[in-house]
Motif scaffolding. Structure first.
Motif, short mmCIF file in Angstrom:
data_model
loop_
_atom_site.label_atom_id
_atom_site.label_comp_id
_atom_site.label_asym_id
_atom_site.label_seq_id
_atom_site.Cartn_x
_atom_site.Cartn_y
_atom_site.Cartn_z
N LEU A 10 7.93 -9.40 20.46
CA LEU A 10 8.88 -9.17 21.70
C LEU A 10 10.12 -9.16 21.03
O LEU A 10 11.08 -8.70 21.72
CB LEU A 10 8.76 -10.41 23.35
N GLU A 11 10.44 -9.35 19.99
CA GLU A 11 11.70 -9.10 19.54
C GLU A 11 11.57 -8.44 18.17
O GLU A 11 10.72 -8.75 17.41
CB GLU A 11 12.50 -10.80 19.12
N PRO A 12 12.66 -7.58 17.96
CA PRO A 12 11.87 -6.97 15.66
C PRO A 12 11.72 -7.97 15.23
O PRO A 12 12.80 -9.08 15.42
CB PRO A 12 13.21 -6.13 15.70
N TYR A 20 7.60 -1.90 4.14
CA TYR A 20 7.15 -0.82 4.38
C TYR A 20 7.03 -0.45 2.78
O TYR A 20 6.79 0.82 2.07
CB TYR A 20 8.09 0.00 4.57
N GLU A 21 8.41 -0.78 2.46
CA GLU A 21 8.63 -0.16 0.74
C GLU A 21 7.36 -0.93 0.14
O GLU A 21 6.97 0.42 -0.83
CB GLU A 21 9.93 -0.60 0.41
N THR A 22 6.06 -1.56 0.03
CA THR A 22 5.50 -2.30 -0.25
C THR A 22 4.82 -1.29 -0.69
O THR A 22 3.64 -0.76 -1.53
CB THR A 22 5.14 -3.63 -0.38
N GLU A 23 4.07 -0.83 1.42
CA GLU A 23 3.22 -0.04 1.07
C GLU A 23 3.59 1.54 0.91
O GLU A 23 2.66 2.56 0.54
CB GLU A 23 3.05 0.12 2.82
N ARG A 24 4.50 1.78 1.04
CA ARG A 24 5.38 2.70 0.28
C ARG A 24 4.52 3.08 -1.24
O ARG A 24 3.99 4.71 -1.90
CB ARG A 24 6.66 3.83 0.08
N ALA A 25 4.84 2.01 -1.63
CA ALA A 25 4.90 2.50 -2.97
C ALA A 25 3.28 2.23 -3.53
O ALA A 25 2.76 3.46 -4.10
CB ALA A 25 5.04 1.26 -4.00
N ARG A 26 2.58 1.39 -3.08
CA ARG A 26 0.87 1.69 -2.61
C ARG A 26 0.27 3.20 -2.62
O ARG A 26 -0.46 3.55 -3.04
CB ARG A 26 0.37 0.71 -1.94
N GLY A 42 6.99 4.70 13.76
CA GLY A 42 6.51 3.11 14.74
C GLY A 42 7.43 2.51 14.92
O GLY A 42 8.43 2.58 14.86
N SER A 43 7.68 1.08 15.60
CA SER A 43 8.41 0.79 16.73
C SER A 43 9.14 -0.23 15.66
O SER A 43 10.38 -0.25 15.09
CB SER A 43 7.87 -0.84 17.59
N THR A 44 8.12 -0.29 14.47
CA THR A 44 8.89 -1.47 12.85
C THR A 44 9.99 -0.35 12.34
O THR A 44 10.46 -1.00 11.80
CB THR A 44 7.35 -1.81 12.18
N ALA A 45 9.96 0.99 12.65
CA ALA A 45 11.25 1.59 12.13
C ALA A 45 11.99 2.61 12.65
O ALA A 45 13.07 2.82 11.88
CB ALA A 45 9.88 2.94 11.68
N ILE A 46 12.55 1.53 13.76
CA ILE A 46 13.05 1.85 14.57
C ILE A 46 14.12 0.27 15.40
O ILE A 46 13.86 -0.44 15.50
CB ILE A 46 13.27 2.18 16.01
N LEU A 55 2.56 -2.48 10.50
CA LEU A 55 3.13 -1.47 9.97
C LEU A 55 3.35 -0.29 10.10
O LEU A 55 1.41 -0.15 10.00
CB LEU A 55 3.89 -1.95 8.78
N ASP A 56 3.58 1.08 10.59
CA ASP A 56 3.15 2.30 10.44
C ASP A 56 3.68 2.88 9.50
O ASP A 56 4.82 3.11 9.20
CB ASP A 56 3.03 2.98 12.02
N VAL A 57 2.74 3.41 8.56
CA VAL A 57 2.89 4.46 7.49
C VAL A 57 2.04 5.57 7.68
O VAL A 57 1.32 6.00 7.90
CB VAL A 57 2.38 3.78 6.24
N MET A 58 3.68 6.75 7.42
CA MET A 58 2.92 8.02 7.35
C MET A 58 3.36 9.54 6.30
O MET A 58 4.44 9.78 6.25
CB MET A 58 3.63 9.24 9.03
N PRO A 59 2.04 9.07 5.10
CA PRO A 59 2.34 10.43 4.61
C PRO A 59 1.20 11.74 4.68
O PRO A 59 0.63 11.44 5.45
CB PRO A 59 1.58 9.69 3.00
#
Length: 177
Positions: A10-12, A20-26, A42-46, A55-59
């Motif tokens: 219910l809360e961010p 995200y930075e860890t997954e971006r590097a991956r 996704g919601s974690t980005a807003i 965590l939604d990552v979109m390359p």
């Protein structure tokens, strides 16, 4: 993080930017020069929007073989392949969250409305509040049914995406040569 029975929070949680930075590097490590960009979506980005612990990552890749090569490498790094067609979806389930990597090429249309929606909500506090309210209502009404939870948000997502287009957010999308 205090997940509900099915994982809807219910809360961010401010930890998402670091994850995200860890997954971006991956993703970058698994990719070659055909990777054009990686986005946190996704919601974690807003900021300020509640969401599931996903965590939604979109390359975005220049072409299909580039995304396939990266996907194969990410699978050897612990991701499960859940979809493999014009979009490749990879998922890794950790103890307290899920990482979903949705891989697209530049010519796929799916990534555009995702960025339009994210950017509009990031910029517009009223839109963000409207979406957060609908998400909380959906979570309260459908805590045991993820599909119903998603369906309950559909109309507001469609409406907000249309408002974002009308406000010119489509013209702000990155141009990949």
């Amino acid at each position: 993080m205090d997940p509900k029975a099915d994982g809807i929070t219910l809360e961010p949680d401010p930890v998402w930017d670091d994850r995200y930075e860890t997954e971006r590097a991956r993703v970058e490590d698994a990719s070659d020069s055909r990777l054009l960009d990686v986005f946190h979506v996704g919601s974690t980005a807003i900021p300020g929007v509640p969401g599931k612990p996903v965590l939604d990552v979109m390359p975005i890749y220049a072409e299909y073989e580039g995304m396939r090569t990266a996907a194969d490498r990410l699978v050897t790094d612990g991701f499960d392949r859940e979809r493999d067609d014009d979009t490749i979806v990879l998922v890794r389930r950790d103890d307290d969250h899920v990482v979903a990597v949705r891989i697209h090429t530049t010519d796929a249309e799916q990534w555009r409305p995702i960025l339009v929606f994210r950017d509009y909500l990031t910029d517009d506090p009223d839109a963000r509040a409207e979406y957060a309210r609908v998400k909380r209502e959906a979570a309260d009404a459908h805590a045991d049914d993820m599909e119903a939870y998603t369906d309950a948000k559909f109309e507001v997502v469609r409406s907000l995406t249309e408002r974002a287009r009308e406000a010119g957010y489509e013209e702000r999308l990155p141009e990949f040569a």
